[in-house]
Each structure stands twice: as C-alpha cells, then as structure tokens.
Scaffold this motif. Structure first.
Motif, PDB file in Angstrom:
ATOM      1  N   TYR A 246       0.825  -1.119   0.043  1.00 23.24           N
ATOM      2  CA  TYR A 246      -0.217  -0.115  -0.104  1.00 23.24           C
ATOM      3  C   TYR A 246       0.900   1.272  -0.185  1.00 23.24           C
ATOM      4  O   TYR A 246       0.583   2.151  -0.656  1.00 23.24           O
ATOM      5  N   ARG A 247       1.852   1.287   0.953  1.00 23.52           N
ATOM      6  CA  ARG A 247       2.915   2.544   0.948  1.00 23.52           C
ATOM      7  C   ARG A 247       3.458   2.755  -0.423  1.00 23.52           C
ATOM      8  O   ARG A 247       3.427   3.653  -0.983  1.00 23.52           O
ATOM      9  N   PHE A 250       0.181   3.462  -3.050  1.00 24.73           N
ATOM     10  CA  PHE A 250      -0.531   4.713  -2.734  1.00 24.73           C
ATOM     11  C   PHE A 250       0.196   5.899  -2.268  1.00 24.73           C
ATOM     12  O   PHE A 250      -0.522   7.160  -2.424  1.00 24.73           O
ATOM     13  N   GLN A 251       1.122   5.795  -1.331  1.00 24.29           N
ATOM     14  CA  GLN A 251       1.776   6.657  -0.855  1.00 24.29           C
ATOM     15  C   GLN A 251       2.705   7.426  -1.655  1.00 24.29           C
ATOM     16  O   GLN A 251       2.974   8.593  -1.671  1.00 24.29           O
ATOM     17  N   LEU A 253       3.585   6.368  -4.711  1.00 24.50           N
ATOM     18  CA  LEU A 253       3.280   6.220  -6.191  1.00 24.50           C
ATOM     19  C   LEU A 253       4.139   5.444  -6.981  1.00 24.50           C
ATOM     20  O   LEU A 253       4.622   5.753  -8.291  1.00 24.50           O
TER      21      LEU A 253
ATOM     22  N   LYS B  76      -4.816  13.276  -1.245  1.00 21.56           N
ATOM     23  CA  LYS B  76      -3.719  13.198  -1.976  1.00 21.56           C
ATOM     24  C   LYS B  76      -4.102  12.053  -3.137  1.00 21.56           C
ATOM     25  O   LYS B  76      -4.062  12.313  -4.370  1.00 21.56           O
ATOM     26  N   ASN B  77      -4.698  10.758  -2.610  1.00 20.56           N
ATOM     27  CA  ASN B  77      -4.930   9.752  -3.578  1.00 20.56           C
ATOM     28  C   ASN B  77      -5.917  10.426  -4.483  1.00 20.56           C
ATOM     29  O   ASN B  77      -5.844   9.966  -5.472  1.00 20.56           O
ATOM     30  N   VAL B  80      -4.523  12.591  -6.914  1.00 22.56           N
ATOM     31  CA  VAL B  80      -3.405  12.170  -7.800  1.00 22.56           C
ATOM     32  C   VAL B  80      -4.310  11.176  -9.050  1.00 22.56           C
ATOM     33  O   VAL B  80      -4.362  11.118 -10.093  1.00 22.56           O
ATOM     34  N   GLU B 102       6.235  17.599  -5.273  1.00 23.04           N
ATOM     35  CA  GLU B 102       5.698  16.440  -6.003  1.00 23.04           C
ATOM     36  C   GLU B 102       4.623  16.847  -7.008  1.00 23.04           C
ATOM     37  O   GLU B 102       4.786  16.350  -8.267  1.00 23.04           O
ATOM     38  N   THR B 394       7.486  12.214  -0.022  1.00 25.18           N
ATOM     39  CA  THR B 394       6.600  11.012   0.999  1.00 25.18           C
ATOM     40  C   THR B 394       7.659  10.122   1.157  1.00 25.18           C
ATOM     41  O   THR B 394       7.585   9.611   2.405  1.00 25.18           O
TER      42      THR B 394
END
Lengths: 287, 431
Positions: A246-247, A250-251, A253, B76-77, B80, B102, B394
């Motif tokens: 997930y990281r 989704f975090q 990308l 953010k999800n 994006v 970003e 991130t």
C-alpha cells in the motif's frame, strides 16, 4: 449455448473489475512506471522483483506476515475448536450464545482496532490501569510501542476477533456427526478422549482445514489491523506485506514496485492455497 | 425483458452524459462552473459562507465545493487519481504544504506568477511561498491558512518549583526532573509529543535538528541526513527516553494521544500542532488556566533567538492544469486569500492567516489571544525539505521516520540509523 449467453453479463463484469486490473498490475510490475519518476516508462523485465526482494524492509514485512499468519491461525483454530465444542452442547440460551460470540467477528476491523489502540495505550489505556491497580505490575507496559511486544499485541487482537469465525465453521462440521456413533462408543466403553480422538476429530478435520485455509488467506493479506492499530510500527516490526505494498502504491506512487509486491504476494498466497488443497484431497482419499 | 434492459441502458447513458449536457447549457449563457477541493474538517462554517459571498458577487461563476476526506493521505490519493486520468475536476485543489514539490514535478499545477504580482506574493509568509516555488522562481500555490508545531508547558508547575520557562533541551530535562520528582505522582510525565512512526515524528526531529544549528539541506542543495547536527538531534531524542524525561509510550503517540495525556494534567511539557489549543483550554479542561504556549527549546551553546525554528505547515490553493476556467479559478483564489477573508477565517475558526504583519491585527488578537504567540512561532517557521526532494518527498519522509523510530526503539544505534537513512535517501534521490 443459451447457458453461455446467460452467464455472459456476469462474466463480463468479472472480467472488467477483476481480470483486467490484475493483468494490468502484472504488466505494471514489469515496467518502471512510477509517478515519483515522471516521464515515459519502459519494460524492465523482472528488475522490480529482484529489487524488491533485496530490500530489507520488504523482507522483514514478509517475515512479519508469516509470523502473524502462522501464530495467529494456530491460536485461532485452537480457541475456535474449544468454542465450537462448547457451543455444540445442549446449553440453555445456545442460540443467543452462538450469536454473541460472533460479535467481534461481525464488527468492522478498523473500528475494533481503534478501540484496542486506546485499550493498549500505555498511559491512558484500561489494561495498564487494571494491571497497576491490582499490583500485578509496577511499570507501565508499552503494548504497542515496544518492538518485542507489538506483534504479540496485534496477534492477540486478531485471535480475539476471528476465533469465533473459526468456531462457526468447525461447529457446522460438528453438527454432521450422528449421535448414535457416540452412543455406540459409550456402550463399547470408550473414554471421552478416545471419543474425541476417534469420532469427533476425524469428522471435523475437513472443517478445521477449511477454516484454516480461509483464515490464513485473510491473515496473509492483513491490512486494516496493522494500518489502524500500529501503522506498521514500532520501527516496522508489525508491517505486513499488504501495508508495504500500500505504501509503495498509494503513498509513494511507485506503481512498478508496488505491483511487483502485489504479484509476489499473490504467488505466495497461491502456494499456500495449493498446500491446503493438497491436504484436503489427501484426507478425502484416506476416508 | 429486452425492453427493461434497453430502458436501463438509456437511463445509464443519460446519467453519464448529464453533467456534460448541463455544462454545455451553462456555457451557452456565459456562465462557467468551477470546482474547489478542500476538506471541511478545519474550515467550519466560514468557508461555505465565503463561497456564498463569492457567488453573490460573481453571478456568472458557479462554484461547487468538493468536500474531500479529512485525512491528508486520502485527499492526495483522490487528487492524484483525477490528475492521472486527465480530469479537470477539481479546478482548484487545496494542497498540504509538503505536496507542491511533487505536484509541480509531475506537471499537476500551473504557475500563478501571471495572476499574482510579486508585491501581492510578498504579503504572505515567505517560508510558505518558498515551499511552492520552483528553482526558476515560478510560484504554483497561494497559502490559505497556516499552522505549526508548538511548545506547550504548565505554568503552575514551573512556578511552584521556581523554574523559568526552558530555552534549551537540557533546561527542559532538568525542569521536568525537578517537577516530576517534587510532585511524586506516578501518573505525571515530563514531556510528551507525537513520536509514533508518522509525519509528526519527522517534524519533531527537524525541530531538534534546527535547534542544534543543523539543516536537512546543505549549502549545495543536497539532502544531508548523516551530519554532526543530525547525530546530536537524534542522540537528544534517544537520551530523553533513556533518562525518563519522555515515557516509552511516546513511541506510539500521535497528536491526539499526547493531547489527551496533557489535558488530564499528566505532562509538564508537550510539543504538538496548534490545533490542540482550543481543546486543552476548554472550560472543563483541568489545565485550562495553567497551560501556556511558548517557543521551542534549542541546544546548549546555541542562541535561542537566532537558532530556534518551528516546523510550519499550511494549506495552499493550486490550479489543475486541465481546468477549462483558469480565470474564474484565479478569481476565487484571489477572493479566498484576501486579507480580510483570511482574518475572518482566523477569528471564526482559529486557523490563522499565512500573512506577515498579522501579530498586531486587533480583531484577530482580540478573538484569538493565543495568536500573538503563534505568530511569533510562525515567524521562526521553517518548512520540511519538500522542494528539494520534489516528487520523492513522501518516500523520503518515510525513510526518515523509519530510521528515527529504529533509533528510538533501540533497533539501531543513532550512527547506524543516520548512516542507513543517508544511504537510502541517496539511492532514492539519485545522488
């Protein structure tokens, strides 16, 4: 012909929401497509897989997931069997009891996890309050903050939550056992242990294996519990494969590495599933 | 059966194209529609009221508010996902201070220099503008309100033991020791904060690092993790645990946990964001009258006036490059970020204007007395290194959080943790 036509809409829906995204993940896992590296992307073969498997954090998350699954399922199936045996007796209020033990399983994991987080809280939580008040401990226990305790605390929540689900499946196995078998065994002078070993266990074994299969699959993909309870901390000691994936996806990308992680997880699950199915088949043949 | 299917299909098609028809119809009479994404969590009733005023003054602009989730990661999800799909919704996005690097790198925002003059931009807190500025000087976002990680202490306890407000970390530890020993209360701790493996941990670490005279970005613009000041900062955090100034539980604490402990009167010092102030000073809070907000301590040998830095944050408006109504979107941003409207937001919700010269605004200080101290801390504000890490911020922050937490939990030594973090950061940032 008509049958195929009738199945088509459902098949199309499955294709659309399940097969296509899965194939797309597989494709992305072979590219270097990442939004943290803007620009066009190429196919890079198995590079993401090689890279992912070399990352210490990912290796640790695999180890954590196996520990969480193996230890958790072991306790869940033992407790589930005991609960099922109790609930199978002709107790008063049996229906109510059966419904009650399903509560933890029926509530959403994320909500459970928030409540447990507060109960585990070292300064404000109910566990430390009771332990300190009763004089059992002198120091506050850092349930979720100590590296050697956090995984145990998390497994405890999982056992609390899903043992009843195991009990439910095992109970259905117990109810298929005809009473006259026990009557005959008692007349022959079989002890309670012998009755359990020779009658009960062989009958519920398929249900136990099935419940273990379902539970292992679920535990192996554990996400909500670590995400809400610990966020993978302290220092990554409760990070599961799902949380790591997930990281990445989704975090950060990183669709390339995240997809590779997802595919690897899928392959590991496949192996796990095959092992269980082989066990089930062997039992069936033995009977 | 077939008729039913056809009807369903038609209904679906009409629904799908409904928005397109509606948009076309409106554009025919010179009206444009813009959508603004912002979480309702912090802006109370003020934001919808401001939107109504804007609609009344601009009848040819229809404004839709896209109420995005309150959790920043989920917002953010959402953005994006839309941006990757090339969607023009929302036209305006509220960005967390750490996102512009970003978003700019991915081409998800447009430069606003053609719409806002340098003089207008200079009215805002420069640290915030810098966080949304490219190396070529293009400004991509306008701040809406700002916040910071502040230092809170118990005035009554310090007075009781004749202690002054600590300006260095060793003074803080000594004061905590004296108070906790003197009170002889097993439930009282010296210091609490948000040291769980979260973004707040990295903000905490940065304040230690800055207070040691260090910086995450060296003179050549390179991200430098494994430095003498970095080791000093992390050693101090580990030491506070070892010496018992901070309880072990701090390693699981997020802002709300720390606030709950402090509000019960069980901590002498606390370092968390300013949003806790209204909650710890509620009438039924046991510490309502004895809590004060101060400025963050520094290390021995550093001059607090020149060294101390608070980690600041902000929500900023940026424009989606796919927007078909950029002019209208700029109008709305200009309206929302006008001084009087930002002051109004501050007065009504406590989310303070990201502007210079606000510490003397009578309306604001009158309504939010603590704002004076907050502005002092904002003026000492520094932002996280999101510009220098760009699209990798991130992931970089995650590397830092993991390694700081590894050192705090004793899984790695301070030196090991920083060396390993530097290696991972170099690999990530391609140095």
């Amino acid at each position: 012909m008509e049958a195929i036509l009738l199945v088509m809409p459902a098949l199309a829906a499955v294709m659309l929401v399940l097969l296509l995204p899965t194939l797309n993940s597989l494709r992305m896992s072979l590219t270097n497509f990442s939004l943290s590296r803007p620009g066009p992307f190429d196919f890079v073969g198995l590079q993401n897989y090689r890279a992912a498997l070399r990352i210490g954090e990912f290796q640790r998350s695999i180890r954590n997931t196996f520990v969480f699954t193996a230890v958790g399922v072991m306790f869940q199936v033992s407790l589930g069997l005991v609960l099922a045996l109790l609930l199978n007796r002709a107790l008063k209020l049996r229906g109510l009891l059966r419904a009650t033990i399903l509560f933890p399983w029926a509530l959403p994991t994320a909500l459970n996890a928030i409540v447990w987080r507060w109960m585990y809280n070292a300064d404000l939580g109910v566990f430390n309050f009771l332990l300190l008040q009763s004089g059992l401990v002198q120091q506050r226990i850092n349930w979720l903050g100590a590296s050697n305790l956090a995984m145990g605390s998390m497994i405890f929540v999982a056992v609390w939550k899903t043992s009843s689900f195991m009990a439910l499946i095992i109970l259905t196995g117990l109810q298929t056992i005809p009473d006259d078998l026990y009557e005959a065994a008692i007349i022959d002078g079989a002890s309670p242990w012998q009755r359990f070993r020779r009658i009960t266990f062989p009958f519920v074994a398929p249900a136990i294996v099935l419940s273990m299969l379902l539970r292992s699959m679920d535990a192996f993909r554990a996400f909500e519990l670590p995400f809400t309870l610990t966020e993978g901390g302290p220092a990554g000691t409760t990070q599961t494969i799902s949380l790591y994936g997930y990281r990445q996806l989704f975090q950060f990308l990183n669709f390339d590495r995240g997809s590779a992680v997802a595919v690897l997880q899928f392959l590991m699950l496949l192996v796990l599933g095959i092992v269980y199915i082989v066990i089930l088949r062997k039992r069936e043949k033995a009977l | 059966m077939r008729r039913c299917f056809v009807v369903c299909l038609v209904v679906l098609l009409v629904m799908a194209s409904g928005s397109a028809f509606a948009r076309g119809a409106r554009e025919a009479d010179d009206t444009v529609t813009i959508q603004i994404g912002l979480a309702p969590r912090e802006v109370g009733q003020t934001f919808p009221a401001l939107l109504d005023e804007f609609r009344a003054a601009n009848p040819n602009i229809r404004v839709n508010w896209l109420e995005v989730p309150g959790v920043p990661g989920e917002q953010k999800n959402l953005y994006v996902t839309n941006l990757i799909g090339g969607s023009d919704e929302p036209d305006i996005m509220a960005l967390d201070i750490i996102w512009p690097g970003e978003f700019i790198a991915n081409g998800w925002t447009i430069p606003l220099n053609d719409y806002f003059t340098d003089a207008e931009l200079a009215e805002f807190n420069p640290a915030l503008i810098d966080a949304a500025t490219t190396l070529d000087g293009e400004v991509h976002a306008i701040p809406f309100y700002q916040n910071a990680v502040h230092f809170f202490y118990r005035r009554d306890l310090l007075e009781k033991y004749n202690l002054s407000v600590p300006t260095t970390w060793s003074e803080l530890e000594e004061a905590a020791r004296v108070v906790v020993e003197g009170e002889n209360n097993p439930d009282l701790v010296g210091y609490t904060s948000m040291w769980a493996q979260i973004e707040g941990l990295f903000m905490n670490y940065l304040q230690f690092l800055w207070g040691a005279g260090g910086n995450m970005v060296d003179a050549r613009g390179r991200v430098a993790v494994d430095t003498a000041e970095g080791r000093k900062a992390l050693n101090q955090m580990v030491g506070m645990l070892d010496r018992g100034t901070a309880p072990e539980s701090i390693l699981t604490y997020r802002p709300n946990d720390a606030m709950a402990l402090f509000r019960q009167g069980r901590s002498v010092f606390m370092v968390v964001q300013g949003f806790v102030w209204p909650i710890i000073t509620e009438p039924d809070s046991p510490v309502a009258d004895v809590v004060e907000m101060g400025s963050i301590p520094v290390f021995d040998g550093q001059n607090p006036e020149t060294t101390r830095r608070h980690a600041i944050g902000a929500w900023m408006f940026a424009i989606n490059p796919n927007s078909r109504n950029v002019d209208a979107a700029v109008e709305l941003i200009r309206f929302l970020t006008r001084e009087e409207n930002q002051v109004r937001l501050g007065v009504e919700t406590g989310n303070l204007p990201p502007r210079l010269g606000m510490e003397n605004n009578p309306a604001l200080i009158d309504a939010v007395p603590i704002a004076a101290q907050q502005f002092r801390n904002f003026a000492l504000g520094d932002v996280r290194p999101s510009v220098h890490t760009g699209e990798n911020y991130t992931e970089f922050s995650d590397i830092m959080q993991r390694h700081i937490h590894s050192a705090l939990t004793g899984n790695m030594s301070v030196n090991q943790a920083l060396r390993s973090a530097q290696a991972e950061a170099d690999a990530l940032l391609g140095k």
